[in-house]
Write a protein that holds these residues in place. Structure first.
Motif, PDB file in Angstrom:
ATOM      1  N   ASP A 263     -28.074  -3.885 -40.855  1.00  0.00           N
ATOM      2  CA  ASP A 263     -27.552  -4.240 -42.177  1.00  0.00           C
ATOM      3  C   ASP A 263     -26.302  -3.418 -42.500  1.00  0.00           C
ATOM      4  N   LEU A 264     -26.331  -2.135 -42.133  1.00  0.00           N
ATOM      5  CA  LEU A 264     -25.175  -1.270 -42.386  1.00  0.00           C
ATOM      6  C   LEU A 264     -23.985  -1.677 -41.516  1.00  0.00           C
ATOM      7  N   GLU A 265     -24.281  -2.063 -40.263  1.00  0.00           N
ATOM      8  CA  GLU A 265     -23.198  -2.514 -39.378  1.00  0.00           C
ATOM      9  C   GLU A 265     -22.553  -3.801 -39.901  1.00  0.00           C
ATOM     10  N   ASN A 266     -23.381  -4.701 -40.438  1.00  0.00           N
ATOM     11  CA  ASN A 266     -22.847  -5.937 -41.035  1.00  0.00           C
ATOM     12  C   ASN A 266     -21.917  -5.625 -42.199  1.00  0.00           C
ATOM     13  N   PHE A 267     -22.324  -4.620 -42.977  1.00  0.00           N
ATOM     14  CA  PHE A 267     -21.485  -4.219 -44.109  1.00  0.00           C
ATOM     15  C   PHE A 267     -20.148  -3.644 -43.622  1.00  0.00           C
ATOM     16  N   ALA A 268     -20.208  -2.833 -42.567  1.00  0.00           N
ATOM     17  CA  ALA A 268     -18.980  -2.225 -42.038  1.00  0.00           C
ATOM     18  C   ALA A 268     -18.006  -3.302 -41.560  1.00  0.00           C
ATOM     19  N   LYS A 269     -18.513  -4.352 -40.921  1.00  0.00           N
ATOM     20  CA  LYS A 269     -17.660  -5.459 -40.474  1.00  0.00           C
ATOM     21  C   LYS A 269     -17.060  -6.192 -41.673  1.00  0.00           C
ATOM     22  N   ALA A 270     -17.914  -6.431 -42.689  1.00  0.00           N
ATOM     23  CA  ALA A 270     -17.438  -7.147 -43.882  1.00  0.00           C
ATOM     24  C   ALA A 270     -16.387  -6.328 -44.626  1.00  0.00           C
ATOM     25  N   LEU A 271     -16.507  -5.006 -44.562  1.00  0.00           N
ATOM     26  CA  LEU A 271     -15.566  -4.131 -45.264  1.00  0.00           C
ATOM     27  C   LEU A 271     -14.161  -4.267 -44.675  1.00  0.00           C
ATOM     28  N   VAL A 272     -14.103  -4.514 -43.376  1.00  0.00           N
ATOM     29  CA  VAL A 272     -12.809  -4.688 -42.710  1.00  0.00           C
ATOM     30  C   VAL A 272     -12.196  -6.036 -43.082  1.00  0.00           C
ATOM     31  N   GLU A 273     -13.059  -7.059 -43.145  1.00  0.00           N
ATOM     32  CA  GLU A 273     -12.570  -8.417 -43.405  1.00  0.00           C
ATOM     33  C   GLU A 273     -12.142  -8.614 -44.856  1.00  0.00           C
ATOM     34  N   GLU A 274     -12.898  -8.038 -45.802  1.00  0.00           N
ATOM     35  CA  GLU A 274     -12.618  -8.146 -47.247  1.00  0.00           C
ATOM     36  C   GLU A 274     -12.503  -9.604 -47.697  1.00  0.00           C
ATOM     37  N   PRO A 275     -12.916  -9.978 -48.897  1.00  0.00           N
ATOM     38  CA  PRO A 275     -13.733  -9.103 -49.755  1.00  0.00           C
ATOM     39  C   PRO A 275     -15.185  -9.058 -49.278  1.00  0.00           C
ATOM     40  N   VAL A 276     -15.891  -8.009 -49.684  1.00  0.00           N
ATOM     41  CA  VAL A 276     -17.269  -7.827 -49.238  1.00  0.00           C
ATOM     42  C   VAL A 276     -18.193  -8.750 -50.019  1.00  0.00           C
ATOM     43  N   ASN A 277     -19.018  -9.483 -49.296  1.00  0.00           N
ATOM     44  CA  ASN A 277     -20.031 -10.340 -49.926  1.00  0.00           C
ATOM     45  C   ASN A 277     -21.020  -9.463 -50.709  1.00  0.00           C
ATOM     46  N   PRO A 278     -21.266  -9.765 -52.005  1.00  0.00           N
ATOM     47  CA  PRO A 278     -22.185  -8.932 -52.809  1.00  0.00           C
ATOM     48  C   PRO A 278     -23.584  -8.816 -52.192  1.00  0.00           C
ATOM     49  N   GLU A 279     -24.051  -9.888 -51.551  1.00  0.00           N
ATOM     50  CA  GLU A 279     -25.389  -9.835 -50.935  1.00  0.00           C
ATOM     51  C   GLU A 279     -25.418  -8.845 -49.775  1.00  0.00           C
ATOM     52  N   ILE A 280     -24.360  -8.834 -48.975  1.00  0.00           N
ATOM     53  CA  ILE A 280     -24.288  -7.891 -47.848  1.00  0.00           C
ATOM     54  C   ILE A 280     -24.234  -6.455 -48.367  1.00  0.00           C
ATOM     55  N   HIS A 281     -23.462  -6.257 -49.450  1.00  0.00           N
ATOM     56  CA  HIS A 281     -23.364  -4.932 -50.052  1.00  0.00           C
ATOM     57  C   HIS A 281     -24.728  -4.465 -50.579  1.00  0.00           C
ATOM     58  N   THR A 282     -25.421  -5.340 -51.299  1.00  0.00           N
ATOM     59  CA  THR A 282     -26.734  -4.989 -51.870  1.00  0.00           C
ATOM     60  C   THR A 282     -27.750  -4.672 -50.777  1.00  0.00           C
ATOM     61  N   GLN A 283     -27.766  -5.496 -49.713  1.00  0.00           N
ATOM     62  CA  GLN A 283     -28.704  -5.271 -48.621  1.00  0.00           C
ATOM     63  C   GLN A 283     -28.414  -3.955 -47.903  1.00  0.00           C
ATOM     64  N   ALA A 284     -27.141  -3.683 -47.681  1.00  0.00           N
ATOM     65  CA  ALA A 284     -26.763  -2.432 -47.005  1.00  0.00           C
ATOM     66  C   ALA A 284     -27.138  -1.218 -47.849  1.00  0.00           C
ATOM     67  N   LYS A 285     -26.908  -1.322 -49.144  1.00  0.00           N
ATOM     68  CA  LYS A 285     -27.253  -0.215 -50.049  1.00  0.00           C
ATOM     69  C   LYS A 285     -28.757   0.048 -50.020  1.00  0.00           C
ATOM     70  N   SER A 286     -29.554  -1.021 -50.050  1.00  0.00           N
ATOM     71  CA  SER A 286     -31.010  -0.882 -49.986  1.00  0.00           C
ATOM     72  C   SER A 286     -31.441  -0.258 -48.664  1.00  0.00           C
ATOM     73  N   SER A 287     -30.830  -0.681 -47.561  1.00  0.00           N
ATOM     74  CA  SER A 287     -31.195  -0.153 -46.236  1.00  0.00           C
ATOM     75  C   SER A 287     -30.835   1.326 -46.122  1.00  0.00           C
ATOM     76  N   ALA A 288     -29.672   1.707 -46.636  1.00  0.00           N
ATOM     77  CA  ALA A 288     -29.274   3.123 -46.596  1.00  0.00           C
ATOM     78  C   ALA A 288     -30.236   3.976 -47.416  1.00  0.00           C
ATOM     79  N   HIS A 289     -30.645   3.455 -48.573  1.00  0.00           N
ATOM     80  CA  HIS A 289     -31.584   4.182 -49.429  1.00  0.00           C
ATOM     81  C   HIS A 289     -32.921   4.402 -48.713  1.00  0.00           C
ATOM     82  N   LYS A 290     -33.425   3.350 -48.069  1.00  0.00           N
ATOM     83  CA  LYS A 290     -34.722   3.458 -47.383  1.00  0.00           C
ATOM     84  C   LYS A 290     -34.643   4.377 -46.168  1.00  0.00           C
ATOM     85  N   LEU A 291     -33.550   4.309 -45.427  1.00  0.00           N
ATOM     86  CA  LEU A 291     -33.391   5.209 -44.282  1.00  0.00           C
ATOM     87  C   LEU A 291     -33.298   6.665 -44.746  1.00  0.00           C
ATOM     88  N   GLY A 292     -32.598   6.883 -45.847  1.00  0.00           N
ATOM     89  CA  GLY A 292     -32.482   8.239 -46.362  1.00  0.00           C
ATOM     90  C   GLY A 292     -33.820   8.834 -46.767  1.00  0.00           C
TER      91      GLY A 292
END
Length: 613
Positions: A263-292
């Protein structure tokens, strides 16, 4: 009882189903033979009503297939075919009765009742399940030859469960089966009777969860698989079995961890392409929180730090300003941490050393102390040795000690003063004393200074360490703890790491079922995560504090959020304690025990409950 209707005349079956439901039967409807066969494979039916003329697989073929697979339930053929040869063919195919359409509903339901009564009569008179035996003729249930004093409704429930041991019954289905012909009660009546049954099972020596709650669905008998899983966790202190549990834990967690990393890797790819899809951002944020919050529990403290850095970056409202290079580097570092760390050894180290033992021996009998130290390590403990009280004090200040084993040759003033100070500053710390030939007055002095258990020297090192373990288990054995976290891997880690303290643990990963579980378990303490889907921990705490029954229930928050604002909000809504993830089992266990002691008066000591922090 449960009945299956197989007929492609949907209107007719709906009318018949309503008639049967009115008589308190549970009814399923299949519109063709293939669907009917799938129902038979999935569920345990007490009776099947079949039409002859069905699409795909006809009623005769389905009847023969049911009998060929060894199913014994009564089968009633319901068909418009009324020739003599048809009836003979239907009964020879395995049907128990044959009714011709059009039919009288009252007569048909009477025939169904007769078939069901016959099934009870011809079936084995004694139902067996584990140590339980039920005699339908005498309406008696025995547990290891001990007669259980059951009410009629309790008897009806256990008979229903024992006749269908693999089936989950919703409260509505239980009401339909047990209160047939009566005004149906509310679902609260089912929960009340289930609690009564569990208490009687516990009194008779059975596990109190012999009737297992399947949250959000209903109840069923505890399966052999459930028992094996329970035994696996209970015997996790055994080295070989513990290794199996740890390996299984990591294997379950590893897949989820790499999915979150994806999920985080998908976000990193989307960040390069711009604009970031809100769903990808939300999923990545949730995954980072759970991993932390979870990586540290599984022996990846550095991975937990990296994940929290990513969460902080993703938490930025202006996400477009995030540096793609920085995000990519952090994700790469996190991948390396998970990929190359010797995870099994790390997890074993993280979960195995969940008891910290301080051995104090002022005489420093080196041989005996080393034997104690070696036995403690064999048990998976993290052990320390102090040869004087100054060293002991320094270790206690530096390390998170769970229990003290103090060898006392002569209970002089210095030893007693040290014990008294230890008890005053760390009243929750269990202390075991090994004393040489202690007299009555010596024992009294030792106990007065806070010692929980006295052993007489010489005592075998293995016996002393076993007594330490038993003391810890006894400290939490009477406490029911409910833990709510939306991450199943964190729950599994906590369940294993808290096992040595003997808590009666219940874990839940879906807040939607929280209230049902809360009323079912009636915990002594609740552990809540902050961030969860549907309903978060802060909201649940507010709801509990607004309910008179739960205003005094101790609530401990366990969250990856370390900021003061979130902690202040938790305490403002009624939290009693707050811990940040990741946390070791020993720290969490001691905070739970400390909170339980503060919430209840100490009995038998004449002491007053400690004032809250």
């Amino acid at each position: 009882m449960r009945i299956l209707l197989v007929d492609d005349d949907e209107q007719l079956m709906e009318v018949l189903a309503n008639k049967l439901v009115e008589q308190r039967y549970a009814v399923d409807i299949a519109s063709n033979g293939e669907m009917g066969w799938e129902f038979v494979l999935l569920f345990d039916f007490d009776l099947v009503v079949l039409d002859w003329m069905l699409p795909d697989l006809d009623g005769i073929e389905l009847c023969q297939q049911i009998r060929a697979e060894g199913y014994k339930m009564p089968i009633l053929l319901l068909t418009a075919r009324d020739r003599h040869n048809d009836k003979v063919m239907g009964l020879d195919s395995g049907a128990d009765d044959y009714v011709v359409k059009p039919f009288n509903f009252d007569e048909l339901t009477a025939r169904i009742r007769a078939l069901l009564r016959r099934e009870i009569t011809v079936s084995s008179p004694i139902l067996e399940w584990g140590n339980l035996s039920l005699n339908p003729k005498t309406h008696e249930v025995h547990c290891q030859e001990q007669l259980l004093p059951l009410t009629p409704k309790e008897y009806g429930m256990i008979e229903l469960f024992m006749r269908h041991p693999q089936q989950v019954f919703s409260p509505g289905a239980i009401i339909n089966n047990i209160w047939a012909g009566e005004d149906p009660p509310g679902e609260e009546a089912v929960r009340t009777h289930i609690k009564g049954l569990r208490q009687k099972f516990k009194t008779a020596g059975l596990d109190k969860d012999t009737i297992k709650t399947v949250y959000g669905i209903g109840y069923r008998l505890k399966s052999e698989e459930d028992q094996q899983q329970s035994n696996l966790v209970q015997t996790a202190s055994d080295k070989q079995k513990r290794s199996t549990v740890i390996t299984q834990t990591w294997l379950k967690f590893k897949d989820a961890a790499f999915e979150r990393l994806a999920d985080l890797e998908n976000f990193a790819k989307a960040l390069v392409e711009e604009p970031v899809n809100p769903e990808i951002h939300t999923q990545a944020k949730s995954s980072a929180h759970k991993l932390g919050g979870s990586l540290g529990c599984f022996g990846f403290p550095e991975g937990s730090k990296i994940a929290k850095q990513l969460e902080q970056l993703l938490d930025n409202d202006s996400i477009e300003t995030a540096d793609p290079k920085q995000v990519t580097e952090l994700i790469s570092a996190l991948y390396t941490e998970l990929q190359h760390q010797p995870f099994e050894e790390t997890v074993r180290d993280a979960l195995g050393k969940n008891i910290s033992l301080l051995i104090i021996d002022r005489d420093f009998d080196a041989e005996y102390s080393q034997k104690l130290f070696a036995k403690a390590q064999q048990k998976g403990m993290k052990a320390f040795i102090a040869s004087n009280l100054e060293q002991a004090g320094a270790i206690i200040e530096r390390e998170s000690i769970d229990v003290v084993l103090h060898k006392i040759t002569f209970p002089d003033g210095e030893d007693l003063t040290f014990l008294e100070q230890l008890h005053q500053h760390l009243s929750e710390l269990p202390i075991v004393a090994i004393a040489e030939s202690p007299q009555l007055l010596d024992r009294l002095d030792i106990v007065r200074k806070g010692v929980n258990l006295t052993l007489q020297y010489p005592v075998e090192p293995v016996t002393a360490i076993n007594c330490v373990t038993e003391l810890l288990q006894a400290s939490g054995s009477a406490a029911k703890v409910l833990i709510l976290d939306d991450d199943p891997q964190v729950l599994l880690s906590l369940k294993i790491s808290l096992q040595p303290w003997g808590f009666e643990l219940t874990t839940l990963n879906d807040s939607q079922y929280f209230w049902d579980v809360l009323e079912d378990v009636e915990p002594d303490l609740l552990v809540l995560d902050i961030e969860m889907p549907e309903i978060n921990g802060i909201e649940l705490c507010q709801v509990l504090r607004s309910d008179r029954r739960y205003q005094q229930l101790p609530i401990l928050f366990l969250s990856a959020h370390q900021d003061e604002k979130t902690q202040h909000q938790a305490f403002a809504t009624g939290a009693d304690d707050y811990l940040c993830k990741p946390v070791t089992g020993s720290i969490l266990a001691n905070r739970i025990l400390n909170r339980l002691r503060r919430s209840k008066p100490l009995t038998g000591t004449g002491e007053q409950p400690l004032a809250p922090n």
